[in-house]
Design a protein around this motif. Sequence first.
Motif, PDB file in Angstrom:
ATOM      1  N   GLU A  94      27.327   2.896   1.311  1.00  0.00           N
ATOM      2  CA  GLU A  94      27.763   2.229   2.570  1.00  0.00           C
ATOM      3  C   GLU A  94      28.598   3.187   3.480  1.00  0.00           C
ATOM      4  OE1 GLU A  94      31.319  -0.736   3.608  1.00  0.00           O
ATOM      5  OE2 GLU A  94      30.209  -1.059   1.736  1.00  0.00           O
ATOM      6  N   GLN A  95      29.163   4.161   3.009  1.00  0.00           N
ATOM      7  CA  GLN A  95      29.603   5.487   4.093  1.00  0.00           C
ATOM      8  C   GLN A  95      28.362   6.006   4.908  1.00  0.00           C
ATOM      9  OE1 GLN A  95      32.385   7.696   1.709  1.00  0.00           O
ATOM     10  NE2 GLN A  95      33.809   6.016   1.732  1.00  0.00           N
TER      11      GLN A  95
ATOM     12  N   ASP B 155      25.974   4.748   5.718  1.00  0.00           N
ATOM     13  CA  ASP B 155      25.201   3.701   6.395  1.00  0.00           C
ATOM     14  C   ASP B 155      23.616   3.650   5.846  1.00  0.00           C
ATOM     15  OD1 ASP B 155      25.335   2.112   8.266  1.00  0.00           O
ATOM     16  OD2 ASP B 155      24.262   3.371   9.735  1.00  0.00           O
TER      17      ASP B 155
ATOM     18  N   GLY C 217      22.605   0.615   4.988  1.00  0.00           N
ATOM     19  CA  GLY C 217      22.666  -0.720   4.999  1.00  0.00           C
ATOM     20  C   GLY C 217      21.470  -1.466   4.563  1.00  0.00           C
TER      21      GLY C 217
END
Length: 184
Positions: free
Chosen positions: A75-76, A78, A80
Amino acid sequence: LHYMDPHGPYQPPTEHQRAFRDDPVSPSEAKDLWRKSVEDPGALTDPEQSTLIDLYDAEIRYTDEKLSAFLQELEQRDHGESLVVLAADHGDLLGEHGRYGHPRLLFDELVHVPLVLFGDPVTPGRDERLVENIDIAATILDAVGVKSSSWVVGESLLEQEWCVSEDPSERYAVSEATRDADDT
């Protein structure tokens, strides 16, 4: 990623054992207990069985922590649009049927394992359909826009019409075990 935990011999880190027991078990003690459970399950005492279950639960906690760290990092960074697939190739027996570990037998505890898909393009929710791990590769290819070819066995779980029947009693999955001479 391929995590081998939880897997016998259960040897989780001490800090994860403390969530389930006051007296952590050393790796060598855990290995000896595992060996005893597999080689002579009838000789396992109730406290030893409880210890084995605690070790198994601690390995689950350890694995959950590592998966959480991985997902946070994803998630960090990105990512997604990533598809995350969590699967198991087998379960373990913890005294059921008088057995421990994963002998080459087809008990439900060994073959009925979770499959979790999340991320793009999976619709959130719970699906109780019977599926097989053989469908994972076709599902991943479908998720990235590649239609599987003849070398990919299985069907994408993202397709809505993959189920043969709407009647759950007509659904089936194939499991196979090659038994050793001493399996009973």
